[in-house]
Every structure is written in C-alpha cells, then in structure tokens.
Design a protein around this motif. Structure first.
Motif, mmCIF file in Angstrom:
data_model
loop_
_atom_site.group_PDB
_atom_site.id
_atom_site.type_symbol
_atom_site.label_atom_id
_atom_site.label_comp_id
_atom_site.label_asym_id
_atom_site.label_seq_id
_atom_site.Cartn_x
_atom_site.Cartn_y
_atom_site.Cartn_z
ATOM 1 N N PHE A 39 3.402 -6.643 -3.595
ATOM 2 C CA PHE A 39 4.682 -6.206 -3.056
ATOM 3 C C PHE A 39 4.534 -5.130 -1.980
ATOM 4 N N GLN A 40 5.521 -5.098 -1.102
ATOM 5 C CA GLN A 40 5.529 -4.093 -0.049
ATOM 6 C C GLN A 40 5.547 -2.680 -0.634
ATOM 7 N N SER A 41 6.326 -2.504 -1.708
ATOM 8 C CA SER A 41 6.462 -1.165 -2.294
ATOM 9 C C SER A 41 5.416 -0.917 -3.386
ATOM 10 N N PHE A 42 4.394 -1.732 -3.436
ATOM 11 C CA PHE A 42 3.308 -1.675 -4.433
ATOM 12 C C PHE A 42 3.811 -2.064 -5.819
ATOM 13 N N PHE A 56 1.233 -5.017 3.542
ATOM 14 C CA PHE A 56 0.613 -3.881 4.232
ATOM 15 C C PHE A 56 1.592 -3.131 5.119
ATOM 16 N N SER A 57 2.853 -3.511 5.087
ATOM 17 C CA SER A 57 3.820 -2.918 6.026
ATOM 18 C C SER A 57 4.083 -1.445 5.766
ATOM 19 N N ALA A 58 3.901 -1.018 4.498
ATOM 20 C CA ALA A 58 4.208 0.373 4.181
ATOM 21 C C ALA A 58 3.019 1.298 4.437
ATOM 22 N N LEU A 59 1.925 0.734 4.911
ATOM 23 C CA LEU A 59 0.718 1.550 5.095
ATOM 24 C C LEU A 59 0.607 2.004 6.549
ATOM 25 N N ASP A 60 -0.097 3.108 6.769
ATOM 26 C CA ASP A 60 -0.230 3.558 8.149
ATOM 27 C C ASP A 60 -1.222 2.654 8.893
ATOM 28 N N PRO A 61 -1.137 2.625 10.232
ATOM 29 C CA PRO A 61 -1.836 1.590 11.016
ATOM 30 C C PRO A 61 -3.335 1.478 10.723
ATOM 31 N N MET A 121 -7.101 -2.754 5.429
ATOM 32 C CA MET A 121 -6.700 -3.670 4.363
ATOM 33 C C MET A 121 -6.709 -5.121 4.848
ATOM 34 N N GLN A 122 -6.335 -5.320 6.127
ATOM 35 C CA GLN A 122 -6.372 -6.681 6.673
ATOM 36 C C GLN A 122 -7.806 -7.212 6.656
ATOM 37 N N ASP A 123 -8.742 -6.364 7.089
ATOM 38 C CA ASP A 123 -10.154 -6.770 7.073
ATOM 39 C C ASP A 123 -10.593 -7.111 5.660
ATOM 40 N N GLU A 124 -10.149 -6.251 4.732
ATOM 41 C CA GLU A 124 -10.499 -6.430 3.329
ATOM 42 C C GLU A 124 -9.988 -7.793 2.832
ATOM 43 N N LEU A 125 -8.755 -8.099 3.225
ATOM 44 C CA LEU A 125 -8.142 -9.354 2.794
ATOM 45 C C LEU A 125 -8.893 -10.546 3.398
ATOM 46 N N ILE A 126 -9.250 -10.425 4.667
ATOM 47 C CA ILE A 126 -9.987 -11.505 5.329
ATOM 48 C C ILE A 126 -11.329 -11.715 4.629
ATOM 49 N N ARG A 127 -11.977 -10.589 4.278
ATOM 50 C CA ARG A 127 -13.267 -10.669 3.587
ATOM 51 C C ARG A 127 -13.103 -11.346 2.222
ATOM 52 N N LEU A 128 -12.103 -10.881 1.453
ATOM 53 C CA LEU A 128 -11.877 -11.442 0.124
ATOM 54 C C LEU A 128 -11.578 -12.933 0.197
ATOM 55 N N GLN A 129 -10.784 -13.297 1.206
ATOM 56 C CA GLN A 129 -10.405 -14.695 1.320
ATOM 57 C C GLN A 129 -11.614 -15.549 1.666
ATOM 58 N N ALA A 130 -12.478 -15.014 2.556
ATOM 59 C CA ALA A 130 -13.671 -15.755 2.940
ATOM 60 C C ALA A 130 -14.585 -15.944 1.729
ATOM 61 N N PHE A 139 1.154 -15.116 3.177
ATOM 62 C CA PHE A 139 1.354 -13.730 3.583
ATOM 63 C C PHE A 139 2.647 -13.632 4.387
ATOM 64 N N ILE A 140 3.518 -12.723 3.971
ATOM 65 C CA ILE A 140 4.775 -12.520 4.698
ATOM 66 C C ILE A 140 4.594 -11.318 5.612
ATOM 67 N N SER A 141 5.011 -11.444 6.858
ATOM 68 C CA SER A 141 4.850 -10.307 7.760
ATOM 69 C C SER A 141 5.919 -10.329 8.835
ATOM 70 N N HIS A 142 6.261 -9.147 9.330
ATOM 71 C CA HIS A 142 7.156 -9.105 10.484
ATOM 72 C C HIS A 142 6.371 -8.712 11.732
ATOM 73 N N ASP A 143 5.060 -8.573 11.546
ATOM 74 C CA ASP A 143 4.217 -8.044 12.599
ATOM 75 C C ASP A 143 3.372 -9.192 13.160
ATOM 76 N N LEU A 144 3.643 -9.563 14.404
ATOM 77 C CA LEU A 144 2.966 -10.713 14.988
ATOM 78 C C LEU A 144 1.465 -10.480 15.129
ATOM 79 N N ASP A 145 1.095 -9.250 15.486
ATOM 80 C CA ASP A 145 -0.336 -8.947 15.623
ATOM 81 C C ASP A 145 -1.056 -9.166 14.302
ATOM 82 N N GLU A 146 -0.390 -8.721 13.223
ATOM 83 C CA GLU A 146 -0.972 -8.905 11.894
ATOM 84 C C GLU A 146 -1.088 -10.394 11.582
#
Lengths: 320, 386
Positions: B115-118, B195-200, B206-215, B223-230
């Motif tokens: 969740f966004q709010s943990f 990851f939206s509530a976390l600082d950049p 965390m994104q790297d971590e997720l990519i690593r875990l997924q690999a 994954f739900i996101s409002h951030d296109l870069d993410e």
C-alpha cells in the motif's frame, strides 16, 4: 368535561405516565420476582469472591502487592504512588471499608466489561445498533439514580448486589461509547490491508481492531471505574456497605469527621485506581514497547536475578 | 507468448459507485459518458469497460493521473472493491465468481498487496508484521517466522526483526510492507502507488530493489503509479488509464512510437525518449555493410569504411576496418576488441559509446546474432523524431 382551552390544552390532555409505571412495576414485582432474584446469583458470586479475597489479605501484604502491581504496570514512580495511597487508607482507619468498596467497584467494572465491550463492538459494526443504543445510554447516564433506586429495591431487595446493579447502570455507558469510538477510529488503510491479506471478520476484530482500539477502550474503562466510585455513596442508600456508608452515616448524624474520613478514603481510592488504569492505557500506546512486559518492573527484576544465578556457574567456569 | 502465459485476464470490467449501478450501466451502453451519468443519476463511474491481460512474470504498470480509476482497478483484482459487471480470471479461474471462502483463499495465497500508506500494524514488531499474512492463513508460528525472516532478508531488513514500525524510516517501513507481501509467496504482487509516499532518492532505490527482486523471482507484479518516469523505469508493459478507461496497453517503446490518441501523446511528450527506447529499437540492419562469412573463408570486402561480419547463422563475428591504413588492406577486429551493444540496452547508455568510437555500433541479440547497427546519424535522427 369543562371547557377545553386551546392555549393550555394540558389541563385535560395528559397521559398518566406515573400510574402506568407504578402499575406495571407492581405487576412485574408480583409475577417475576423469581427471575430477578436469579439475576442476583452471578453478581453475588463474583462480589463475594472478590470481597473475600480482598478482606482476607492483611493490609501490609495488600499494600505490597498493590505497589508491586503499580510498579509492574507503569514503573517505579507509580509503585511508590500506589504504596502511599494505600498506606494512607490504612492510616485513616478505613482499610476494611475501602476493600469492601473496592470489591464493589471491581465487580461492577467486571460486569460492565462483560457487557460493555461486546455492545461497543456491535455498535461499531452496525450503525443501526449504535443509533438505537445511543438514547438508551444517554438515559442511563442522565436519569437520576434515585429514580431507579426504588424499583431496583423492589425487584432485587437491598444490599450489596442491587448496589452493584445500579452502579452498572450508571457506569456502563462510557465503556460502550469509547469501545465503539475506538474501533471506528482504526485507520481505514489498516483495515483495508487486513482485508487484502484475507482476514475473516473475527480475525479483523481480534488482530487489528481491538489491539488498535485498546488505548481508547482503556480510557473508557477508566471512566467506568471513576463513575462506579462516584456511585458508591448513592448506592449506600440501599444499604451498600463500605466507604459510601461512612459518608452517608456521617451526613445523617452531622458527624463531619466521619463523613470526611469516608470521603477522603474514596478520593484516595479514586487516585489509586485512576492512575493505575490511565497508566495501562498509556502503556498500550507508548513508544517504549521495545521490551516485553515481563522484561520490565518487578517481574523483570526477578527474572534477571534468576537468570544471573543460572548463568553464574557457567560464567565462572568460562572465566577460569 | 501464447495464451497460456496470461496469468490475469480482465474482461469488460465495469465499476459504478452508487446505489443504482444498473441504471448507469444502461446509460453507458447507450454511449453516455462519465460526466453525463454523474449529472443525471449521481452515479460515479470508476472503471469503464476495461479489458486486458497480464503475462506471467512481467511487471505490468497501470498508469494514470488521480481520478483515472487506477486504484479502483487494482482493488477489483482481489475484490476489495466488487466489480459491477465483467469478469476477471486468475490462472484461468474466475475471481469474480468466487464465494467468500474461496475469495479469502485467493487473498491469502494468490495475491498480496503493498500500500501507498504502508498500512503496517503499529502494535506488531517488524517480524510480526512480515508474518501477518501467514498468521492470518493459519501457518504455524515457527514456519511463519522462518518465512517472514527470509522475506525480510530479501528486502534487506535482516536485523530489524524486533523493531516496531514507528522506529523505522519511511523507506524501511515500505520494505516491511513489501516483505509482508512477499512472505505469502503470492502469484501476483499488487502494488498500489507503493513508492509514491517516499522521497525521490529512496524511491529510485526501491525501484531498483523491485527490479532486482523481480529478476530473481520472476514474480508477476502489477504496479499502480501516477508517475510516468517510474512506469517507464520499472514496467515491462504499461496500461494507460484515463477517466476510468484503459486507453492503451503496450511496452513503453510501443506507446512512445505509436500513441493511441492525443492524450497519450501529450502525456509522453515530456518523456526523455533515450530512457524509453532501447538499442534494438533504433538499430537498423543494412545488408550492404554486412558481410557473410561462409565456411570460415573471408569473402571480398566491399569498398566501404566499415563492414560487419556474420556467419551463416547471423552470429556476429567482428568488424572489418578499411580506414586503419591505406594500402594495407582491411584490419579485422574481433567482438571483444569492439564496443558491442546488447539489444535491450537503454538508448541513454548508448549515447556515450556512440560518441567514443569511429564505427557504427553493432547491436546484438541475446543469442549473439547481429541485430543491426547504430551510426551517429541514425542515433541523432531517432532521438529528434520524438
């Protein structure tokens, strides 16, 4: 029928509420006294058990146990406060009366918890339940105790048990209200997370809602306790023993000394109980949760001493 | 990929919030839009005729601005929100037709949510939080603690088992949230703006971590996101949502190259295309500069500055450099002496390489075949096009 006056219709337009109540009460007393007598039994058992226990403990041991309890729950300062208030109770010569009153209060709190918490949970779950129960709770809190004192005597007789009953009526509402509030205030995201992980309603209640509502519920328990204490004097009018009776007798005989001693005893008891339950509520929300309860206070101390004794031979051998 | 590889299939899902959803559905059938329905009936359309499928082992990002219905969408998958109509299949099993008990089972075993709010339990330790899902499923204490510990170690939180959530930073709290979801070993991980509530800085980490875990685990992640870069950074495929509607589904490159409508196009306008495109997307195979080597014999070299050698199977063998010295004949360079770019390298990382070498960069597939070449000219052209 004389002339009906539209500006003051109530000269003729009346419902005999008083008579209705009286006749229905008489009916109930005549026909269902046995049922109400049966209700006495469980209360009697709990009350006698607690009172017997409290009175059988000698004051010195009582004070020691009380302060150890305070220390365990809320630290050393609390322990000292408990010791001082209990010691004062003994000093002003009301130890036995205090224990009787304490037994009365604890019994009513026990039954309040037994009914109040489930009622609060139901209120939190069903809005309709809350809506129906709210005026009832209002009535319980605001109806003057003298109004239901007489029916209670007619139905249950006099003595400590009906005293507990009227105390329950007066002290139950805050626990119901605050249990309801506490559960409703649990953050929605926690509830959603619990649902997402497949909680059943029962798991939701026991693993998430009740633990997170504990602090608010403890505030409710504290209020219930305080209200029961304040009810003790009124309840003593139906021959309830203890500190309340001292106050009542003092007032009746214009013996201000006796009344003050009884009142003082009530205040000391209130301080003791209030601080203790408040500390319990705060502890459930405090940040110092890094240690378990058995790692703190006297229990923790005993365990540490035991542990040290056990460890010593090994430690010595190791050093050698 | 064939049909069996779809782990989650969504068919014509509608969600209408309000007390008269059927009325709204009828209006939708007649072609009314969201605003019109709200004005006439007071019903709010959350998700509008969504159909797509998620492949096993991919990171599928549902992207949209607030109010686009993406958070509603993810809650329809595990029926935290009941769909008004339509069906959802998980591994061929219809989620939308399950009874309460089966649904609990799906939530406990098949899908976990972050969740966004943990949404951690403040009265439980980190270990207890990580083991929460297992505890709910009735896993014995010893086993669930072992599994929770493993999950915590995976997200780099070993050693914090007995802390309480409030003692941790936001990033660490979300790691606990991730561990809680991973401990259940779900088929699908649902992450709602995790990851939206976390600082950049922490977010990137965390994104790297997720990519690593997924690999590592090849887990399916929605994954739900409002951030296109993410979305571009972590998503294998992206679904773009707008006003409750799925506008387009595709890889970032596909969407960038062929936006479905003006909305998607403006959305992607500010995207750094060098981060979206990969070497394989811009490399071109020009047969005139490729020399096929047969039976180990080097054929005649055409009169061009650089020629790329491949064997019969198209495997890249090296480069023939005609520019080295005049009259001496071509110099042969093996792949190990060259800058060779893998097919899926982000274009962003190719820029520097292309500038550093005189020859066009050879791009090879995972099997080692020559996919094409990228010259400086073609690189600049491909970047300026977007």
């Amino acid at each position: 029928m004389s002339d009906f006056n539209l500006l003051d219709p109530f000269q003729h337009l009346q419902i005999p509420l008083g008579e209705w109540v009286e006749s229905s009460l008489n009916y109930v007393v005549q026909n269902f006294r046995g049922v109400f007598r049966a209700v006495r039994w469980p209360i009697d058992q709990v009350l006698n058990g607690i009172e017997g226990l409290l009175l059988s403990v000698p004051p010195t041991i009582g004070i020691t146990l009380g302060s150890l309890l305070g220390w365990q729950i809320a630290g050393r300062r609390m322990g000292i406060l408990c010791a001082v208030t209990l010691f004062m109770l003994g000093l002003i010569g009301v130890w036995a009366e205090s224990m009787t009153t304490l037994a009365l209060v604890l019994t009513s709190v026990f039954f309040c918890g037994l009914f109040g918490v489930p009622l609060g949970i139901l209120c939190a779950r069903y809005d309709r339940m809350e809506k129906t129960l709210r005026p009832v709770l209002d009535a319980m809190q605001t109806l003057p105790a003298f109004v239901y004192l007489v029916p209670v005597v007619m139905l249950f007789g006099i003595g400590n048990v009906p005293g507990v009953l009227v105390t329950i009526v007066f002290a139950l509402p805050p626990l119901v209200r605050l249990t309801n509030l506490g559960i409703r205030q649990v953050p929605a995201d926690k509830i959603e997370a619990a649902r997402a992980f497949g909680c059943t309603p029962w798991q939701m209640l026991t693993r998430v809602q009740l633990p997170l509502a504990t602090q608010t519920m403890m505030a409710g328990l504290n209020q219930t306790l305080m209200l029961s204490l304040s009810m003790v004097v009124i309840a003593s009018m139906i021959s309830v023993a203890g500190l309340g009776q001292m106050v009542l007798r003092g007032i009746g005989r214009l013996d201000m000394g006796l009344a003050t001693v009884g009142g003082m005893g009530l205040v000391l008891l209130a301080i003791f109980l209030d601080r203790l339950t408040q500390a319990m509520g705060e502890r459930s929300a405090s940040s110092d949760m890094t240690r378990h309860w058995y790692q703190r206070g006297p229990v923790g101390l005993c365990l540490r001493i035991l542990h040290l004794n056990n460890a010593k031979p090994g430690a010595v051998r190791h050093a050698l | 990929m064939n049909k069996d590889d779809d782990i989650l299939v969504v068919k014509n899902i509608f969600k209408v919030f309000g007390d008269r959803p059927q009325e709204a559905l009828k209006m939708l059938e007649k072609g009314a839009d969201k605003d019109e329905i709200f004005k006439k009936t007071g019903q709010v359309v959350g998700v509008f005729d969504a159909s797509f499928s998620v492949k096993r082992g991919e990171i599928f990002v549902i992207m949209g601005l607030s109010g686009s219905g993406k958070s509603t969408m993810v809650r329809l998958f595990n029926r935290l929100i009941e769909p008004t109509s339509g069906s959802i299949y998980l591994n061929g099993k219809e989620i939308t037709g399950l009874n309460d008990k089966q649904l609990l089972d799906v939530r406990r075993k098949e899908m976990s949510m972050v969740f966004q709010s943990f949404a951690l339990m403040p009265h439980m330790t980190v270990l207890e939080n990580a083991a929460f899902g297992l505890e709910i499923s009735g896993v014995a204490e010893q086993e669930r603690n072992t599994r929770a510990r493993e999950a915590l170690a995976q997200v780099g939180l070993a050693g914090h088992e007995y802390s309480y959530p409030h003692q941790l930073s936001g990033g660490m709290q979300q790691r606990v949230g991730l561990a809680r979801a991973l401990a259940n070993d779900p088929s699908i991980l649902l992450m709602d703006e995790a990851f939206s509530a976390l600082d950049p800085l922490i977010r990137t980490e965390m994104q790297d971590e997720l990519i690593r875990l997924q690999a590592e685990q090849q887990r399916t992640i929605i994954f739900i996101s409002h951030d296109l870069d993410e979305a571009i950074r972590i998503g294998h495929r992206i679904a773009i949502m707008e006003g409750g509607r799925i506008v387009q589904v595709g890889t970032p490159q596909e969407i960038l190259n062929n936006p479905a409508d003006a909305y998607v196009e403006t959305f992607f306008k500010n995207v750094d295309s060098s981060k979206v495109l990969r070497a394989g997307d811009v490399a071109r195979f020009e047969s005139e500069i490729v020399v096929r080597q047969t039976n180990g014999a080097t054929p005649d070299v055409p009169a061009i500055p650089y020629a790329f050698m491949v064997d019969n199977d198209g495997r890249f063998l090296g480069l023939l450099d005609n520019c080295a010295g005049r009259g001496e004949g071509p110099r042969q360079l093996a792949p190990k002496d060259l800058s060779v770019v893998a097919f899926d390298t982000p274009l962003h990382d190719v820029l520097g390489l292309a500038a550093a070498v005189p020859y066009p960069l050879p791009v090879v597939t995972r099997e080692g075949a020559l996919h094409g070449t990228i010259s400086k000219d073609s690189l600049l052209k491909s970047l300026s096009r977007h």
